[in-house]
Design a protein around this motif. Structure first.
Motif, mmCIF file in Angstrom:
data_model
loop_
_atom_site.group_PDB
_atom_site.id
_atom_site.type_symbol
_atom_site.label_atom_id
_atom_site.label_comp_id
_atom_site.label_asym_id
_atom_site.label_seq_id
_atom_site.Cartn_x
_atom_site.Cartn_y
_atom_site.Cartn_z
ATOM 1 N N ALA A 285 0.844 -1.196 0.000
ATOM 2 C CA ALA A 285 0.000 0.000 0.000
ATOM 3 C C ALA A 285 0.882 1.249 0.000
ATOM 4 C CB ALA A 285 -0.902 0.006 1.229
ATOM 5 N N PRO A 286 0.537 2.263 -0.789
ATOM 6 C CA PRO A 286 1.300 3.507 -0.744
ATOM 7 C C PRO A 286 1.032 4.283 0.542
ATOM 8 C CG PRO A 286 -0.570 3.736 -2.220
ATOM 9 C CD PRO A 286 -0.540 2.304 -1.798
ATOM 10 N N GLY A 287 1.980 5.113 0.919
ATOM 11 C CA GLY A 287 1.791 5.961 2.088
ATOM 12 C C GLY A 287 2.093 5.302 3.407
ATOM 13 N N THR A 288 2.926 4.270 3.429
ATOM 14 C CA THR A 288 3.255 3.600 4.684
ATOM 15 C C THR A 288 4.736 3.270 4.713
ATOM 16 O OG1 THR A 288 2.852 1.632 6.036
ATOM 17 C CG2 THR A 288 2.563 1.407 3.671
ATOM 18 N N CYS A 289 5.338 3.401 5.904
ATOM 19 C CA CYS A 289 6.764 3.107 6.066
ATOM 20 C C CYS A 289 6.996 2.600 7.478
ATOM 21 C CB CYS A 289 7.604 4.358 5.795
ATOM 22 S SG CYS A 289 9.393 4.091 5.908
ATOM 23 N N VAL A 290 7.866 1.615 7.626
ATOM 24 C CA VAL A 290 8.212 1.051 8.923
ATOM 25 C C VAL A 290 9.315 1.899 9.551
ATOM 26 C CG1 VAL A 290 9.133 -0.965 10.136
ATOM 27 C CG2 VAL A 290 7.537 -1.263 8.232
ATOM 28 N N PHE A 291 9.142 2.201 10.834
ATOM 29 C CA PHE A 291 10.095 3.048 11.549
ATOM 30 C C PHE A 291 10.586 2.333 12.796
ATOM 31 C CE2 PHE A 291 10.299 6.463 14.951
ATOM 32 C CZ PHE A 291 11.652 6.706 14.752
ATOM 33 N N PRO A 292 11.894 2.065 12.936
ATOM 34 C CA PRO A 292 12.437 1.474 14.169
ATOM 35 C C PRO A 292 12.743 2.568 15.189
ATOM 36 C CG PRO A 292 14.151 1.566 12.506
ATOM 37 C CD PRO A 292 12.908 2.127 11.867
ATOM 38 N N THR A 293 11.849 2.741 16.128
ATOM 39 C CA THR A 293 12.057 3.727 17.174
ATOM 40 C C THR A 293 12.676 3.057 18.401
ATOM 41 O OG1 THR A 293 10.984 5.445 18.517
ATOM 42 C CG2 THR A 293 9.763 3.417 18.150
ATOM 43 N N VAL A 294 13.204 3.847 19.303
ATOM 44 C CA VAL A 294 13.810 3.344 20.530
ATOM 45 C C VAL A 294 13.193 4.092 21.697
ATOM 46 C CG1 VAL A 294 15.919 3.088 21.878
ATOM 47 C CG2 VAL A 294 15.975 2.688 19.427
ATOM 48 N N GLU A 295 12.551 3.368 22.594
ATOM 49 C CA GLU A 295 11.979 3.937 23.807
ATOM 50 C C GLU A 295 12.796 3.439 24.981
ATOM 51 O OE1 GLU A 295 9.714 6.101 24.040
ATOM 52 O OE2 GLU A 295 8.664 6.091 22.124
ATOM 53 N N VAL A 302 7.341 0.495 14.544
ATOM 54 C CA VAL A 302 5.991 1.016 14.384
ATOM 55 C C VAL A 302 5.785 1.371 12.915
ATOM 56 C CG1 VAL A 302 5.869 1.910 16.739
ATOM 57 C CG2 VAL A 302 6.723 3.374 14.918
ATOM 58 N N GLU A 303 4.546 1.517 12.544
ATOM 59 C CA GLU A 303 4.195 1.838 11.158
ATOM 60 C C GLU A 303 3.704 3.276 11.078
ATOM 61 O OE1 GLU A 303 1.195 0.351 7.561
ATOM 62 O OE2 GLU A 303 1.112 -0.572 9.556
ATOM 63 N N VAL A 304 4.356 4.055 10.236
ATOM 64 C CA VAL A 304 3.962 5.433 9.983
ATOM 65 C C VAL A 304 3.154 5.464 8.690
ATOM 66 C CG1 VAL A 304 4.751 7.793 9.607
ATOM 67 C CG2 VAL A 304 6.030 6.286 11.137
ATOM 68 N N GLN A 305 1.922 5.953 8.791
ATOM 69 C CA GLN A 305 1.041 6.012 7.623
ATOM 70 C C GLN A 305 0.710 7.460 7.283
ATOM 71 O OE1 GLN A 305 -2.463 3.646 8.338
ATOM 72 N NE2 GLN A 305 -1.410 1.717 7.944
ATOM 73 N N ALA A 306 0.524 7.716 5.999
ATOM 74 C CA ALA A 306 0.157 9.047 5.521
ATOM 75 C C ALA A 306 -0.909 8.914 4.442
ATOM 76 C CB ALA A 306 1.373 9.788 4.978
ATOM 77 N N LEU A 307 -1.822 9.866 4.432
ATOM 78 C CA LEU A 307 -2.855 9.947 3.403
ATOM 79 C C LEU A 307 -2.864 11.371 2.869
ATOM 80 C CD1 LEU A 307 -5.278 8.747 1.853
ATOM 81 C CD2 LEU A 307 -6.728 9.470 3.762
ATOM 82 N N ALA A 362 14.226 10.687 14.921
ATOM 83 C CA ALA A 362 14.537 9.818 13.791
ATOM 84 C C ALA A 362 13.309 9.469 12.963
ATOM 85 C CB ALA A 362 15.194 8.533 14.290
ATOM 86 N N VAL A 363 12.131 9.920 13.380
ATOM 87 C CA VAL A 363 10.911 9.666 12.613
ATOM 88 C C VAL A 363 10.839 10.540 11.367
ATOM 89 C CG1 VAL A 363 9.413 11.373 13.739
ATOM 90 C CG2 VAL A 363 8.436 9.212 12.919
ATOM 91 N N ASP A 364 11.733 11.514 11.226
ATOM 92 C CA ASP A 364 11.675 12.430 10.086
ATOM 93 C C ASP A 364 11.728 11.694 8.753
ATOM 94 O OD1 ASP A 364 11.486 14.553 11.766
ATOM 95 O OD2 ASP A 364 13.555 15.236 11.529
ATOM 96 N N LEU A 365 12.695 10.803 8.591
ATOM 97 C CA LEU A 365 12.856 10.126 7.304
ATOM 98 C C LEU A 365 11.678 9.225 6.962
ATOM 99 C CD1 LEU A 365 14.457 9.554 4.803
ATOM 100 C CD2 LEU A 365 15.817 7.869 6.074
ATOM 101 N N PRO A 366 11.232 8.310 7.837
ATOM 102 C CA PRO A 366 10.046 7.512 7.469
ATOM 103 C C PRO A 366 8.805 8.364 7.265
ATOM 104 C CG PRO A 366 10.647 7.147 9.756
ATOM 105 C CD PRO A 366 11.783 7.882 9.136
ATOM 106 N N LEU A 367 8.681 9.473 7.977
ATOM 107 C CA LEU A 367 7.554 10.362 7.768
ATOM 108 C C LEU A 367 7.601 10.969 6.381
ATOM 109 C CD1 LEU A 367 5.096 11.941 8.786
ATOM 110 C CD2 LEU A 367 6.664 13.567 9.855
ATOM 111 N N ALA A 368 8.785 11.421 5.950
ATOM 112 C CA ALA A 368 8.927 11.998 4.613
ATOM 113 C C ALA A 368 8.649 10.961 3.532
ATOM 114 C CB ALA A 368 10.330 12.580 4.454
ATOM 115 N N LEU A 369 9.154 9.736 3.707
ATOM 116 C CA LEU A 369 8.909 8.691 2.716
ATOM 117 C C LEU A 369 7.424 8.352 2.615
ATOM 118 C CD1 LEU A 369 11.877 6.261 3.475
ATOM 119 C CD2 LEU A 369 11.722 7.968 1.654
ATOM 120 N N ALA A 370 6.745 8.280 3.753
ATOM 121 C CA ALA A 370 5.314 7.975 3.731
ATOM 122 C C ALA A 370 4.533 9.101 3.048
ATOM 123 C CB ALA A 370 4.807 7.744 5.148
#
Length: 452
Positions: A285-295, A302-307, A362-370
């Motif tokens: 599906a377009p508009g989705t990217c996997v992001f490895p975050t560290v808590e 987690v999955e970052v989705q955009a519409l 670090a969410v910037d890049l997966p957010l931009a790709l999504a």
């Protein structure tokens, strides 16, 4: 001597004023000032006798100072368990599951032969028993349906309890303090009584605090100042997943999180949140990217989705769930200014799936790709994950914990990982690590080279 005058105090932020004010000058709320009676001052000229200080090297520390609750996710956030003599504040919205979690923790502690006193000021003993039967709680938990703080303190001392659970601090009242239960003066007095009990007798105190519509702890901020640990219970009541994170912890890290799932038999800890959040992900599906975050010390995917949809409104909509809206606006500006991808005539919706809130830069890049993938209606190439901070000039900057992020991606079967040049040594079996230096090169590696 002049007669002491009463003062007016804001019930939201605790600001004091000599007279009633319609609007608080600090928090901006209307109609929140409550009159408080003057406190009895000490006699003029009276002095306290000197105390004997203790040398720091002479202070003895009990090696068994922590009490494990038996719930691994909760112990992780607490830093390994509850410290004896500490005061923990668990804050969250009504109905989120605070009482359920604490009753489960009290049951696990009682099963370890710990003496636990559960004070239920909001519910009757019958209501707590019904919930305990549903959760399968241990029957050795001591229950006290009382709302008077003096009686609670006296009972805790008489029963020689190890852990005292108060649900909630807003329902307790001190007869010697004016005001209704939950007011600024009452919350302050009750909290100070519980803190004095914990420090004097070594009882570990856990108190529940409700939050306001703005997401802050109800009542004055004195609650957050006097306690040792502040835990925030987050999540959507309509969603099954809950996250507990530490906002303050004098005995551990404030970066750890615990993940739970609300079930019919209570809150179940989730030891593998990555597999849970990615279990129902649509691969192509377009508009989705996997992001490895560290808590804290835990890597989590987690999955970052955009519409992105066409709009006919003069001002396009921008909406974000699970990520800061200001970061979304910044990424939209960087994409338009540095890559030429236009969003001015489109509504943009961004969401982090699973009810998780992400503050990692670090969410910037997966957010931009999504965002670009959704704008161009082109899915990312292959099982791909990405992380990296994007600067305003479009460059990618390194972020901490790169090796842990890569190892987690390899564990769940990610084939390609996009990472910035400054992320350190990255390696995982069966996964290709692609280094990128700019946002434009990252778009090309993700199969979005024709964007803009």
């Amino acid at each position: 001597m002049a007669r002491p005058r009463s003062e007016w105090r804001c019930s939201q932020c605790g600001h004091a004023a000599p007279k009633w004010l319609g609007r608080c000058p600090v928090c901006g709320e209307y109609g929140t000032f409550i009159e408080e009676a003057p406190s009895e001052a000490a006699a003029f000229g009276a002095s306290a006798p000197p105390r004997t200080p203790i040398a720091l090297g002479d202070v003895r520390v009990d090696p068994a100072t922590r009490i494990r609750t038996g719930i691994d996710e909760l112990d992780r956030v607490l830093g390994g368990g509850i410290v004896r003599g500490s005061v923990v504040l668990l804050a969250g919205e009504p109905g989120i599951g605070k009482s359920t979690l604490l009753l489960q923790a009290a049951s696990r502690l009682a099963a370890q032969c710990r003496r636990v006193l559960y004070v239920c000021g909001e519910e009757s003993a019958e209501q707590v028993r019904l919930r305990a039967d549903r959760l399968g709680a241990d029957g050795r938990v001591l229950l006290l349906p009382d709302a008077e703080v003096e009686g609670v303190v006296a009972t805790a001392k008489a029963q020689a309890v190890d852990v005292l659970v108060v649900d909630s601090i807003q329902t307790l009242a001190d007869p010697a303090t004016p005001g209704l239960a939950g007011s600024v003066s009452q919350v302050r007095a009750c909290a100070q009584s519980l803190v004095a009990l914990a420090k004097a007798s070594g009882v570990a105190v856990i108190m529940v605090g409700h939050v306001t519509k703005e997401g802050t702890v109800a009542g004055p901020r004195i609650l957050e100042h006097v306690v040792d640990t502040v835990l925030s219970f987050e999540g959507d009541r309509e969603h099954a997943y809950r996250v507990v994170r530490a906002a303050k912890n004098r005995f551990g890290s404030v970066s750890e999180v615990g993940v739970f799932e609300m079930t019919g038999t209570g809150l179940e800890p989730i030891s593998d949140p990555s597999g849970l959040t990615l279990g129902q992900r649509a691969q192509d599906a377009p508009g989705t990217c996997v992001f490895p975050t560290v808590e804290g010390t835990r890597p989590m995917l987690v999955e970052v989705q955009a519409l992105v949809t066409r709009t006919w409104l003069p001002a396009p909509r921008r909406h974000a769930v699970g990520v800061d809206l200001g970061r979304v606006h910044q990424m939209l500006a960087v994409l338009e200014g540095r890559t030429g991808v236009r969003f001015g005539e489109h509504d943009v919706y961004v969401s982090v799936v699973g009810g998780v809130r992400v503050s990692d830069p670090a969410v910037d890049l997966p957010l931009a790709l999504a965002l670009v993938s959704a704008r161009e209606a082109v899915p990312l190439s292959g099982p791909l994950a990405a992380f990296g901070e994007v600067g305003l000039t479009g460059e990618l900057r390194g972020v901490p914990h790169g090796a842990a992020r890569a190892a987690e991606c390899g564990r769940v079967g990610v084939k390609t990982l996009l990472a910035p040049d400054g992320a350190g040594t990255l390696a995982a079996d069966g996964m290709s690590v692609v280094r990128v230096a700019s946002l434009r090169s990252a778009l090309a590696q993700a199969g979005l080279g024709n964007a803009g």
